[in-house]
Design an enzyme around this catalytic site. Sequence first.
Site, mmCIF file in Angstrom:
data_model
loop_
_atom_site.group_PDB
_atom_site.id
_atom_site.type_symbol
_atom_site.label_atom_id
_atom_site.label_comp_id
_atom_site.label_asym_id
_atom_site.label_seq_id
_atom_site.Cartn_x
_atom_site.Cartn_y
_atom_site.Cartn_z
ATOM 1 N NE ARG A 18 -4.231 -1.598 0.250
ATOM 2 C CZ ARG A 18 -4.355 -2.660 -0.561
ATOM 3 N NH1 ARG A 18 -3.433 -2.955 -1.445
ATOM 4 N NH2 ARG A 18 -5.437 -3.421 -0.479
ATOM 5 C CG HIS A 58 -3.204 -1.105 -6.887
ATOM 6 N ND1 HIS A 58 -3.575 -0.501 -5.722
ATOM 7 C CD2 HIS A 58 -3.291 -2.439 -6.622
ATOM 8 C CE1 HIS A 58 -3.867 -1.397 -4.805
ATOM 9 N NE2 HIS A 58 -3.701 -2.599 -5.334
HETATM 10 P P1 NDP Z 1 -1.193 -11.752 5.022
HETATM 11 O O1 NDP Z 1 -2.097 -11.275 6.111
HETATM 12 O O2 NDP Z 1 -1.264 -13.182 4.598
HETATM 13 O O3 NDP Z 1 0.331 -11.478 5.455
HETATM 14 C C1 NDP Z 1 0.720 -10.344 6.163
HETATM 15 C C2 NDP Z 1 2.155 -10.539 6.653
HETATM 16 O O4 NDP Z 1 2.600 -9.318 7.255
HETATM 17 C C3 NDP Z 1 2.256 -11.624 7.735
HETATM 18 O O5 NDP Z 1 3.449 -12.354 7.578
HETATM 19 C C4 NDP Z 1 2.317 -10.800 9.030
HETATM 20 O O6 NDP Z 1 3.027 -11.424 10.085
HETATM 21 C C5 NDP Z 1 3.091 -9.578 8.561
HETATM 22 N N1 NDP Z 1 2.845 -8.429 9.441
HETATM 23 C C6 NDP Z 1 1.685 -7.766 9.639
HETATM 24 N N2 NDP Z 1 1.854 -6.767 10.533
HETATM 25 C C7 NDP Z 1 3.152 -6.815 10.911
HETATM 26 C C8 NDP Z 1 3.945 -6.061 11.809
HETATM 27 N N3 NDP Z 1 3.440 -5.039 12.524
HETATM 28 N N4 NDP Z 1 5.236 -6.398 11.950
HETATM 29 C C9 NDP Z 1 5.771 -7.436 11.254
HETATM 30 N N5 NDP Z 1 5.084 -8.195 10.376
HETATM 31 C C10 NDP Z 1 3.784 -7.881 10.208
HETATM 32 O O7 NDP Z 1 -1.424 -10.800 3.776
HETATM 33 P P2 NDP Z 1 -1.196 -11.097 2.213
HETATM 34 O O8 NDP Z 1 0.155 -11.676 2.058
HETATM 35 O O9 NDP Z 1 -2.341 -11.833 1.656
HETATM 36 O O10 NDP Z 1 -1.271 -9.599 1.615
HETATM 37 C C11 NDP Z 1 -0.369 -8.590 2.037
HETATM 38 C C12 NDP Z 1 -0.808 -7.242 1.504
HETATM 39 O O11 NDP Z 1 -0.535 -7.140 0.118
HETATM 40 C C13 NDP Z 1 -2.305 -6.935 1.599
HETATM 41 O O12 NDP Z 1 -2.661 -6.541 2.896
HETATM 42 C C14 NDP Z 1 -2.475 -5.836 0.573
HETATM 43 O O13 NDP Z 1 -2.311 -4.577 1.181
HETATM 44 C C15 NDP Z 1 -1.328 -6.074 -0.398
HETATM 45 N N6 NDP Z 1 -1.820 -6.446 -1.737
HETATM 46 C C16 NDP Z 1 -1.476 -5.680 -2.811
HETATM 47 C C17 NDP Z 1 -1.920 -6.022 -4.078
HETATM 48 C C18 NDP Z 1 -1.496 -5.225 -5.275
HETATM 49 O O14 NDP Z 1 -1.988 -5.470 -6.375
HETATM 50 N N7 NDP Z 1 -0.571 -4.305 -5.157
HETATM 51 C C19 NDP Z 1 -2.761 -7.192 -4.312
HETATM 52 C C20 NDP Z 1 -3.027 -7.941 -3.115
HETATM 53 C C21 NDP Z 1 -2.583 -7.565 -1.883
HETATM 54 P P3 NDP Z 1 2.472 -12.785 10.761
HETATM 55 O O15 NDP Z 1 2.579 -13.841 9.690
HETATM 56 O O16 NDP Z 1 3.389 -13.036 11.882
HETATM 57 O O17 NDP Z 1 1.039 -12.496 11.150
HETATM 58 C C1 OXD Z 2 -5.863 -6.313 -2.761
HETATM 59 C C2 OXD Z 2 -5.477 -5.378 -3.801
HETATM 60 O O1 OXD Z 2 -5.681 -5.995 -1.595
HETATM 61 O O2 OXD Z 2 -5.930 -5.547 -4.942
HETATM 62 O O3 OXD Z 2 -6.354 -7.414 -3.098
HETATM 63 O O4 OXD Z 2 -4.694 -4.454 -3.554
#
Ligand code: NDP
Ligand code: OXD
Length: 306
Positions: free
Chosen positions: A221, A269
């Site tokens: 993001r 994006h």
């Molecule tokens: P997940 O919830 O599966 O993974 C999030 C990861 O971040 C986990 O490993 C989590 O740790 C870690 N995390 C969260 N908060 C913290 C923190 N404060 N400190 C350290 N580690 C942290 O999410 P996804 O992998 O499915 O997606 C990630 C992001 O990608 C989405 O939230 C979205 O914003 C973005 N996205 C962007 C897209 C695009 O087209 N650009 C498309 C899809 C998603 P833990 O495993 O220990 O909980």
């Molecule tokens: C998502 C995205 O969060 O498209 O799936 O960014």
Amino acid sequence: MRVVYFSADQDHAAWIPGLQAAMPWADVQLWQPGSALADYAVVWKPPQRLIDEQTALRALLNTGAGVDALLQLRLPSTVPVVRLDDAGMSVQMAEYVCHAVIRHFREFDGYEADMAQGRWSYRKPRSRVDFPVGVLGLGVLGERVARAVAQFDFPVNGWSRSQKSIAGVQCFKGDGQLDAFLSASRVLVCLLPLTPDTENLLNTERLARLQPQGYVINVARGAHLVDADLLQALDSGHLAGATLDVFRVEPLPARHAFWQHPKITLTPHTSARTLRSESIAQIAGKIAALERGEPVAGRVDPIRGY
Ligand code: NDP
Ligand code: OXD
């Protein structure tokens, strides 16, 4: 059972028949102000009014992986929020990030520029041990990306909240190990959810901890990154470049400095698109599982914010 659908930017004329075909037992309708009460809402960036009016929901299903926009709303604490998990996005993320890492490491951007000028010239091969890649976030998307980058023999670091163990990835956890993770990394990939803890994480202080000639790839993001701090780190020469897919304001405003910056590569994006048929199948499966009282993957914890 009634299901309402609303999206701020998806094509409802395609989603509603798709959802209806995947859930023949349900009546699927586009949500409009005043719509009848439904059991489930399938949403992307809905207005507060949908939440306020739909007082009989058994769950809210988010048609994306990130729930930051949804969690900005006042949501009833009793209604579970379920997000997409993977649904065809992790392979797209792996492609995008590997492409960006390799393009930078192999200097394909420089070759493209040379060839466009009619210049046939070679650059000295670089060693991949000098390009350790750090992945912030080792969830559904981050883990797949870390594994994919490791396949190209780059040293890979990962950072998450809880401890992970991933073959070929040196795993760091929590705030206490963030500095060690950053100083062990030259290329930084952001795949964190946007939460109060991760907003503005990529600021001057954190970027300065990356190895010299660092490179930033933000596919999570826009609000993870402090735009002015990135520009300063690029202009000072500490960072060699950045590939950015996400922005604080989207579409990126016409006058934003990122557009013209010679060290920044932009995409709109698009690193991992929501794939309609995979997403609909996953959502229908989750609604059916919720109806049977079974647990579903991708259940959001509103306290931690993802
Ligand atoms: P997940 O919830 O599966 O993974 C999030 C990861 O971040 C986990 O490993 C989590 O740790 C870690 N995390 C969260 N908060 C913290 C923190 N404060 N400190 C350290 N580690 C942290 O999410 P996804 O992998 O499915 O997606 C990630 C992001 O990608 C989405 O939230 C979205 O914003 C973005 N996205 C962007 C897209 C695009 O087209 N650009 C498309 C899809 C998603 P833990 O495993 O220990 O909980
Ligand atoms: C998502 C995205 O969060 O498209 O799936 O960014």
